[in-house]
Scaffold this active site. Structure first.
Site, mmCIF file in Angstrom:
data_model
loop_
_atom_site.group_PDB
_atom_site.id
_atom_site.type_symbol
_atom_site.label_atom_id
_atom_site.label_comp_id
_atom_site.label_asym_id
_atom_site.label_seq_id
_atom_site.Cartn_x
_atom_site.Cartn_y
_atom_site.Cartn_z
ATOM 1 N N GLY A 1 0.819 -1.211 0.000
ATOM 2 C CA GLY A 1 0.000 0.000 0.000
ATOM 3 C C GLY A 1 0.853 1.261 0.000
ATOM 4 O O GLY A 1 0.543 2.232 -0.708
ATOM 5 N N ASP A 2 1.929 1.264 0.758
ATOM 6 C CA ASP A 2 2.840 2.408 0.778
ATOM 7 C C ASP A 2 3.533 2.578 -0.567
ATOM 8 O O ASP A 2 3.647 3.690 -1.087
ATOM 9 C CB ASP A 2 3.890 2.217 1.872
ATOM 10 N N SER A 3 4.016 1.467 -1.119
ATOM 11 C CA SER A 3 4.758 1.553 -2.377
ATOM 12 C C SER A 3 3.859 1.990 -3.530
ATOM 13 O O SER A 3 4.269 2.782 -4.379
ATOM 14 C CB SER A 3 5.408 0.206 -2.699
#
Length: 396
Positions: A167-169
């Site tokens: 999700g962050d990437s």
């Protein structure tokens, strides 16, 4: 060789993954990235996962090509430094909870007034607006709200995560796209910057393919399906005779016919009901049983050899040892040999995407905490006496 982002100055205020990942990509293609870190502790990523001599080896990837300035943004002096740096910056990256930058007098209105050309990338759990904006949000929460976690795992079992902070990437990638779009607009329309507002859950949701239209038209709530891909057949992981799994994607019409020839099921190849994907989906259990029975009598290497010869997409499930030993990774320069700060050899991922004329590059290793503080502050006119006083007070 001139890099595509050479001459671009980026101020990175983010921590951990999403914001710094975006900064990493910009730095790999030539941007000057000045990373601001809290004095003493630095970016918490320095202590995440496995540590070597007290620093995460992840740091060698996430912060390569960046400069590190230690600066306490909670102090008026630290905030003044950011405002000064912004005067000549093209991009500012932050991934704090909405309202944090405003509390530091570093919100969009304040920074835009200083430098109207500035592009501000703001990554947060839920975005800068809406009823959830003030909630804390990590990538894992964005994966859940965005719909990914519900689809991950085996039917009827506890939903599982992807194994990395996807999700962050994904948010970082959307952020980079947004920054490049905003810079393009700025350069074509009189030099005006803007905010790039990236929400973790929206970045995940953007990858959910037909999830919403299927629900809106048919009322279908898609469920976890293990290693298969619902609605596309046949594609699955099949157990081979040596206990290893082969991923086989025989879901193209021509590919399906070739696959059935390889497994010697001409009856399935010639069945008109199976000629198109919608028919194969209705008979997916029957197809999986036939392919699984064929794979179960052969080793993984035997399966892959036969399928590759027939031009059928198939592969093994790699672990990191497989990746490190794979000749294709090496040929594509996706495994780079470098060193940690103490000279310890380390392999790190290469750079993507591959540009033919202006490829990305690792110019220097990830910095020590505050390694560039004096040089950067001196460049904006802060003398050594002031820096010494600030250092004594813990501001830098």
């Amino acid at each position: 060789m001139t890099k595509p982002l050479q001459g671009l100055r980026v101020i990175e205020l983010g921590q951990l993954i999403a914001g710094p990942f975006a900064g990493k990509m910009l730095a790999e293609f030539g941007a000057e990235v000045i990373k601001i870190e809290p004095p003493g502790s630095g970016d918490p990523l320095r202590k995440w996962r496995l540590l070597h001599e007290g620093t995460s080896v992840w740091w060698a990837v996430q912060s390569r090509n960046k400069q590190s300035v230690s600066l306490d943004l909670r102090t008026p002096e630290g905030q003044d430094v950011v405002r000064t740096l912004v005067q000549d910056a093209d991009v500012l990256i932050e991934n704090f909870r909405p309202g944090t930058m405003e509390a530091w007098n570093l919100g969009w209105e304040a920074l835009h007034a200083i430098n109207p050309k500035l592009v501000m990338l703001r990554v947060s759990g839920y975005g800068q607006t809406g009823p959830y904006r003030d909630r804390p949000g990590f990538g894992v929460v964005g994966e859940a709200m965005g719909g990914l976690r519900h689809l991950s795992g085996e039917p009827g079992r506890t939903p599982v995560r992807a194994g990395v902070s996807i999700g962050d990437s994904l948010s970082a990638l959307h952020g980079v796209i947004g920054v490049l779009l905003a810079l393009r607009h700025r350069d074509q329309n009189g030099g005006e910057g803007q905010v790039v507002d990236v929400a973790l859950y929206e970045s995940v949701f953007n990858m959910m393919e037909s999830l919403l239209p299927e629900y809106s038209v048919f009322g279908t709530v898609r469920q976890a399906a293990g290693s298969s891909l619902p609605g596309i057949a046949p594609t699955n992981a099949y157990l081979c005779a040596d206990g290893k799994y082969a991923l086989i994607a025989g879901n193209g019409d021509g590919i399906f016919r070739r696959l059935m020839e390889v497994i010697e099921r001409l009856d399935l190849r010639d069945d008109p009901e199976l000629a198109r994907n919608d028919g194969r989906v209705r008979h997916v259990a029957r197809l999986d049983a036939a392919i699984g029975a064929w794979a179960a009598e052969r080793t993984l290497d035997e399966v892959l050899e036969r399928l590759n010869e027939a031009r059928i997409p198939a592969g093994r499930i790699y672990d990191v040892a497989d990746i490190a030993a794979d000749p294709h990774y090496k040929a594509r320069e996706m495994i780079l040999d470098t060193q940690l700060a103490d000279g310890t050899p380390v392999q790190v991922p290469g750079i993507v995407p591959k540009l033919s004329a202006t490829p990305g590059e690792v110019l220097h290793a990830a910095p020590a905490l505050g390694e560039h503080t004096d040089a950067v502050l001196a460049d904006i006119g802060i003398d050594s006496t002031t820096r010494a006083a600030w250092r004594a007070r813990g501001i830098i």
